[in-house]
Scaffold this motif. Structure first.
Motif, mmCIF file in Angstrom:
data_model
loop_
_atom_site.group_PDB
_atom_site.id
_atom_site.type_symbol
_atom_site.label_atom_id
_atom_site.label_comp_id
_atom_site.label_asym_id
_atom_site.label_seq_id
_atom_site.Cartn_x
_atom_site.Cartn_y
_atom_site.Cartn_z
ATOM 1 N N TYR A 73 0.840 -1.209 0.000
ATOM 2 C CA TYR A 73 0.000 0.000 0.000
ATOM 3 C C TYR A 73 0.874 1.257 0.000
ATOM 4 N N PHE A 74 1.959 1.235 0.759
ATOM 5 C CA PHE A 74 2.871 2.378 0.782
ATOM 6 C C PHE A 74 3.411 2.649 -0.623
ATOM 7 N N LYS A 105 -4.127 3.098 4.268
ATOM 8 C CA LYS A 105 -4.186 1.637 4.391
ATOM 9 C C LYS A 105 -2.827 1.089 4.834
ATOM 10 N N ALA A 106 -1.753 1.707 4.361
ATOM 11 C CA ALA A 106 -0.421 1.275 4.792
ATOM 12 C C ALA A 106 -0.296 1.406 6.311
ATOM 13 N N LYS A 107 -0.772 2.513 6.866
ATOM 14 C CA LYS A 107 -0.710 2.715 8.324
ATOM 15 C C LYS A 107 -1.570 1.689 9.059
ATOM 16 N N ILE A 134 -1.060 -3.205 12.582
ATOM 17 C CA ILE A 134 -1.283 -4.619 12.906
ATOM 18 C C ILE A 134 0.057 -5.341 12.999
ATOM 19 N N ALA A 135 0.908 -5.116 12.003
ATOM 20 C CA ALA A 135 2.212 -5.784 11.972
ATOM 21 C C ALA A 135 3.085 -5.347 13.148
ATOM 22 N N TYR A 136 3.049 -4.068 13.464
ATOM 23 C CA TYR A 136 3.880 -3.518 14.533
ATOM 24 C C TYR A 136 3.587 -4.209 15.860
ATOM 25 N N PHE A 154 7.665 7.701 6.817
ATOM 26 C CA PHE A 154 6.426 6.998 7.163
ATOM 27 C C PHE A 154 6.575 6.328 8.525
ATOM 28 N N ILE A 155 7.681 5.633 8.726
ATOM 29 C CA ILE A 155 7.937 4.948 10.000
ATOM 30 C C ILE A 155 8.072 5.963 11.132
ATOM 31 N N ASN A 156 8.838 7.017 10.896
ATOM 32 C CA ASN A 156 9.020 8.033 11.937
ATOM 33 C C ASN A 156 7.682 8.661 12.326
#
Length: 167
Positions: A115-116, A123-125, A130-132, A152-154
């Motif tokens: 999605y990213f 949707k990526a977030k 969920i994955a995090y 995005f991660i930060n």
């Protein structure tokens, strides 16, 4: 030899030993004898992938899904091939099917990456969240697949810490 279990065991051993050419040859013979058994397409696909034959492997997995569409691991494998080939929309389609059949952190993480890559950060977030929660090194894996996603991660981690602090 008519017993499919013996063929399956031989194919599994050949894959385990990384004898991909022999596995491919035997899988082809099995497909001639048992054309309606999806498992032989799966072994053929794995043998092809072991030899870097991405398209052949993907096509064999697709044929397997035509015979039995309810295979989360095969949808996941096709999603991985699509992600590797930068075919992100098809990656999403197959990862989504795999996730719907068998939700897990690894599939959620690769959905987030896909999605990213299509610039659907909402949707990526959602899937990264969920994955995090399920994969301890999810940020590292995400950045391996999407090195341009550091912001995005930060942003995700900053929002997660802000939410945590508010509680």
């Amino acid at each position: 030899i008519e017993d499919t279990r013996l063929y399956i065991n031989c194919l599994a051993c050949l894959l385990e030993l990384e004898h991909f050419e022999e596995c491919e040859t035997l899988a082809k013979k099995c497909l001639i004898k048992f054309p309606d058994m999806s498992i032989f397409y799966n072994y053929y696909a794995e043998a092809c992938l072991g030899q870097n034959k991405q398209i052949e492997g993907k096509n064999a997995f697709i044929k397997s899904l035509e015979l039995d569409s309810e295979q989360p691991t095969i949808n996941f494998a096709i999603g991985n091939i699509c992600l590797y080939c930068e075919d992100y929309n098809n990656a999403i389609e197959h990862f989504r099917k795999a996730y719907d059949l068998e939700p897990n952190g690894q599939t959620a993480l690769l959905l987030a990456c896909s999605y990213f890559k299509t610039k659907d950060t909402d949707k990526a977030k959602d899937f990264f969240a969920i994955a995090y929660d399920k994969i301890h090194n999810s940020t590292m894996i995400f950045l391996e697949k999407c090195p341009e996603g550091e912001y995005f991660i930060n942003d995700f981690l900053e929002n997660k810490n802000t939410t945590k602090d508010e509680k």
